[in-house]
Design a protein around this motif. Sequence first.
Motif, PDB file in Angstrom:
ATOM      1  N   LEU A  14      -6.072  11.687 -13.873  1.00  0.00           N
ATOM      2  CA  LEU A  14      -4.692  12.399 -13.833  1.00  0.00           C
ATOM      3  C   LEU A  14      -4.437  12.544 -15.262  1.00  0.00           C
ATOM      4  CD1 LEU A  14      -2.026  13.104 -12.231  1.00  0.00           C
ATOM      5  CD2 LEU A  14      -1.350  11.006 -12.929  1.00  0.00           C
ATOM      6  N   LEU A  15      -4.553  11.568 -16.129  1.00  0.00           N
ATOM      7  CA  LEU A  15      -3.998  11.676 -17.549  1.00  0.00           C
ATOM      8  C   LEU A  15      -5.094  12.684 -18.505  1.00  0.00           C
ATOM      9  CD1 LEU A  15      -3.156   7.992 -17.965  1.00  0.00           C
ATOM     10  CD2 LEU A  15      -1.755   9.737 -17.888  1.00  0.00           C
ATOM     11  N   ARG A  16      -6.076  12.521 -18.042  1.00  0.00           N
ATOM     12  CA  ARG A  16      -6.962  13.488 -18.738  1.00  0.00           C
ATOM     13  C   ARG A  16      -6.779  14.965 -18.566  1.00  0.00           C
ATOM     14  NH1 ARG A  16     -12.422  10.282 -18.420  1.00  0.00           N
ATOM     15  NH2 ARG A  16     -12.051   9.159 -20.094  1.00  0.00           N
ATOM     16  N   GLY A  17      -6.157  15.416 -17.435  1.00  0.00           N
ATOM     17  CA  GLY A  17      -5.850  16.582 -17.124  1.00  0.00           C
ATOM     18  C   GLY A  17      -4.592  17.310 -17.559  1.00  0.00           C
ATOM     19  N   LEU A  18      -3.906  16.234 -18.411  1.00  0.00           N
ATOM     20  CA  LEU A  18      -2.551  16.746 -18.712  1.00  0.00           C
ATOM     21  C   LEU A  18      -2.876  17.411 -20.263  1.00  0.00           C
ATOM     22  CD1 LEU A  18      -0.706  13.838 -17.629  1.00  0.00           C
ATOM     23  CD2 LEU A  18      -0.469  16.083 -16.589  1.00  0.00           C
ATOM     24  N   PRO A  19      -2.132  18.475 -20.499  1.00  0.00           N
ATOM     25  CA  PRO A  19      -2.108  19.005 -21.915  1.00  0.00           C
ATOM     26  C   PRO A  19      -1.635  17.942 -23.129  1.00  0.00           C
ATOM     27  CG  PRO A  19      -1.193  20.537 -20.410  1.00  0.00           C
ATOM     28  CD  PRO A  19      -1.362  19.470 -19.734  1.00  0.00           C
ATOM     29  N   ALA A  20      -0.666  17.300 -22.644  1.00  0.00           N
ATOM     30  CA  ALA A  20      -0.129  16.223 -23.579  1.00  0.00           C
ATOM     31  C   ALA A  20      -0.876  15.073 -23.961  1.00  0.00           C
ATOM     32  CB  ALA A  20       1.262  15.530 -23.051  1.00  0.00           C
ATOM     33  N   VAL A  21      -2.147  14.976 -23.359  1.00  0.00           N
ATOM     34  CA  VAL A  21      -3.191  13.923 -23.519  1.00  0.00           C
ATOM     35  C   VAL A  21      -4.403  14.494 -24.168  1.00  0.00           C
ATOM     36  CG1 VAL A  21      -4.595  12.090 -22.383  1.00  0.00           C
ATOM     37  CG2 VAL A  21      -1.982  12.651 -21.608  1.00  0.00           C
ATOM     38  N   ALA A  22      -4.708  13.886 -25.332  1.00  0.00           N
ATOM     39  CA  ALA A  22      -5.994  14.226 -26.055  1.00  0.00           C
ATOM     40  C   ALA A  22      -7.221  13.578 -25.457  1.00  0.00           C
ATOM     41  CB  ALA A  22      -5.810  14.093 -27.377  1.00  0.00           C
ATOM     42  N   ASN A  23      -6.948  12.212 -25.183  1.00  0.00           N
ATOM     43  CA  ASN A  23      -7.845  11.495 -24.585  1.00  0.00           C
ATOM     44  C   ASN A  23      -7.097  10.200 -23.869  1.00  0.00           C
ATOM     45  OD1 ASN A  23     -10.779  10.406 -24.255  1.00  0.00           O
ATOM     46  ND2 ASN A  23     -10.561   9.161 -25.871  1.00  0.00           N
ATOM     47  N   VAL A  24      -7.937   9.398 -23.140  1.00  0.00           N
ATOM     48  CA  VAL A  24      -7.358   8.442 -22.429  1.00  0.00           C
ATOM     49  C   VAL A  24      -8.695   7.312 -22.093  1.00  0.00           C
ATOM     50  CG1 VAL A  24      -7.632   9.372 -20.154  1.00  0.00           C
ATOM     51  CG2 VAL A  24      -6.084   7.463 -20.644  1.00  0.00           C
ATOM     52  N   THR A  25      -8.459   6.142 -22.345  1.00  0.00           N
ATOM     53  CA  THR A  25      -9.363   5.056 -21.845  1.00  0.00           C
ATOM     54  C   THR A  25      -8.769   4.068 -20.911  1.00  0.00           C
ATOM     55  OG1 THR A  25      -8.709   3.655 -23.913  1.00  0.00           O
ATOM     56  CG2 THR A  25     -10.710   5.427 -24.158  1.00  0.00           C
ATOM     57  N   ARG A  26      -9.463   3.106 -20.594  1.00  0.00           N
ATOM     58  CA  ARG A  26      -8.751   2.038 -19.530  1.00  0.00           C
ATOM     59  C   ARG A  26      -7.697   1.668 -20.135  1.00  0.00           C
ATOM     60  NH1 ARG A  26     -10.485   2.112 -15.014  1.00  0.00           N
ATOM     61  NH2 ARG A  26     -12.653   2.037 -14.787  1.00  0.00           N
ATOM     62  N   ASP A  27      -7.245   1.417 -21.264  1.00  0.00           N
ATOM     63  CA  ASP A  27      -6.274   0.895 -21.904  1.00  0.00           C
ATOM     64  C   ASP A  27      -5.343   1.658 -22.990  1.00  0.00           C
ATOM     65  OD1 ASP A  27      -7.875   0.148 -23.836  1.00  0.00           O
ATOM     66  OD2 ASP A  27      -7.989  -1.844 -23.784  1.00  0.00           O
ATOM     67  N   ARG A  28      -5.792   2.714 -23.160  1.00  0.00           N
ATOM     68  CA  ARG A  28      -5.293   3.328 -24.326  1.00  0.00           C
ATOM     69  C   ARG A  28      -4.944   5.015 -24.171  1.00  0.00           C
ATOM     70  NH1 ARG A  28      -5.127   3.078 -30.416  1.00  0.00           N
ATOM     71  NH2 ARG A  28      -5.189   0.830 -29.977  1.00  0.00           N
ATOM     72  N   ILE A  29      -3.904   5.503 -24.640  1.00  0.00           N
ATOM     73  CA  ILE A  29      -3.844   6.931 -24.340  1.00  0.00           C
ATOM     74  C   ILE A  29      -3.682   7.644 -25.773  1.00  0.00           C
ATOM     75  CG2 ILE A  29      -2.192   9.027 -23.542  1.00  0.00           C
ATOM     76  CD1 ILE A  29      -1.046   6.900 -21.383  1.00  0.00           C
ATOM     77  N   THR A  30      -4.313   8.661 -26.007  1.00  0.00           N
ATOM     78  CA  THR A  30      -4.239   9.494 -27.286  1.00  0.00           C
ATOM     79  C   THR A  30      -3.502  10.654 -26.852  1.00  0.00           C
ATOM     80  OG1 THR A  30      -6.082   8.226 -28.071  1.00  0.00           O
ATOM     81  CG2 THR A  30      -5.464  10.198 -29.254  1.00  0.00           C
ATOM     82  N   TYR A  31      -2.426  11.035 -27.542  1.00  0.00           N
ATOM     83  CA  TYR A  31      -1.656  12.223 -27.127  1.00  0.00           C
ATOM     84  C   TYR A  31      -2.044  13.265 -27.861  1.00  0.00           C
ATOM     85  CZ  TYR A  31       1.017   8.573 -24.705  1.00  0.00           C
ATOM     86  OH  TYR A  31       1.489   7.556 -23.790  1.00  0.00           O
ATOM     87  N   SER A  32      -1.831  14.434 -27.691  1.00  0.00           N
ATOM     88  CA  SER A  32      -2.268  15.845 -28.381  1.00  0.00           C
ATOM     89  C   SER A  32      -1.298  15.853 -29.533  1.00  0.00           C
ATOM     90  CB  SER A  32      -2.064  16.887 -27.468  1.00  0.00           C
ATOM     91  OG  SER A  32      -0.883  17.144 -27.122  1.00  0.00           O
ATOM     92  N   ASP A  33      -1.652  16.280 -30.650  1.00  0.00           N
ATOM     93  CA  ASP A  33      -0.829  16.711 -31.640  1.00  0.00           C
ATOM     94  C   ASP A  33       0.502  17.530 -31.265  1.00  0.00           C
ATOM     95  OD1 ASP A  33      -2.476  15.050 -33.533  1.00  0.00           O
ATOM     96  OD2 ASP A  33      -3.689  16.693 -34.429  1.00  0.00           O
ATOM     97  N   THR A  34       0.242  18.302 -30.557  1.00  0.00           N
ATOM     98  CA  THR A  34       1.339  19.220 -30.213  1.00  0.00           C
ATOM     99  C   THR A  34       2.513  18.361 -29.475  1.00  0.00           C
ATOM    100  OG1 THR A  34      -0.138  21.150 -30.142  1.00  0.00           O
ATOM    101  CG2 THR A  34       1.884  21.304 -28.987  1.00  0.00           C
ATOM    102  N   PHE A  35       1.811  17.771 -28.589  1.00  0.00           N
ATOM    103  CA  PHE A  35       2.916  16.775 -27.721  1.00  0.00           C
ATOM    104  C   PHE A  35       3.554  15.873 -28.721  1.00  0.00           C
ATOM    105  CE2 PHE A  35       3.963  13.106 -25.322  1.00  0.00           C
ATOM    106  CZ  PHE A  35       4.750  13.508 -24.434  1.00  0.00           C
ATOM    107  N   LYS A  36       2.836  15.253 -29.452  1.00  0.00           N
ATOM    108  CA  LYS A  36       3.617  14.261 -30.613  1.00  0.00           C
ATOM    109  C   LYS A  36       4.900  15.069 -31.299  1.00  0.00           C
ATOM    110  CE  LYS A  36      -0.182  12.501 -32.243  1.00  0.00           C
ATOM    111  NZ  LYS A  36      -1.225  11.607 -33.020  1.00  0.00           N
ATOM    112  N   GLN A  37       4.299  16.163 -31.658  1.00  0.00           N
ATOM    113  CA  GLN A  37       5.355  17.085 -32.584  1.00  0.00           C
ATOM    114  C   GLN A  37       6.714  17.476 -31.764  1.00  0.00           C
ATOM    115  OE1 GLN A  37       2.677  20.105 -34.057  1.00  0.00           O
ATOM    116  NE2 GLN A  37       2.139  18.828 -35.614  1.00  0.00           N
TER     117      GLN A  37
END
Length: 182
Positions: A14-37
């Motif tokens: 679910l999280l990987r399919g979101l534009p706001a998410v650059a990457n996700v693992t079991r315990d970490r979400i990396t958000y897209s630069d655009t979303f962070k800005q």
Amino acid sequence: MRGGGAFTDEEIQLLRGLPAVANVTRDRITYSDTFKQVCTIRYLAGESPTKIFREAGLPPDLVGYKRIERSVTRWKAAAIKSVSGNDYLDDSEIIARLVERYKRTLVMRRNLGNKASGVPDSSVPVMSEGAVGAHVSIGALDGDTAGIIIKQQARRIDELERANAELERANAELRGQIAATT
């Protein structure tokens, strides 16, 4: 869904399919630069972090309120440091500089994308070098962005006025109590 902790395989998908998410693992979400800005700009303009995350498809009961709070705090500190240096800037000046930087980034990405696809540069608006780090007035923003910022600032002013009125009421009560004891 529950907040924080390890994600299930379904939640990861679910999280990987979101534009706001650059990457996700079991315990970490990396958000897209655009979303962070965008998140940082909206937060500095007075919006709730949980609202911003919800609108991006990141429900706080899945992501975790603490994870949201820590992320936004980290992004805000980095953004303020990146635009203010040693200067003291109020939130509106920080927002203006971040919006200007974000607009430059979008133009640069568009220019690079157009070069890769063979579209001539003349069809894409380019910002001048002099615009780098320049203060942006509300009038220089597109209508939607300016409207959002104005609305958020008006809401924040209203909150501050209500808090000020409450403090003045409490101060008057305290003065009355002091006068009654003397």
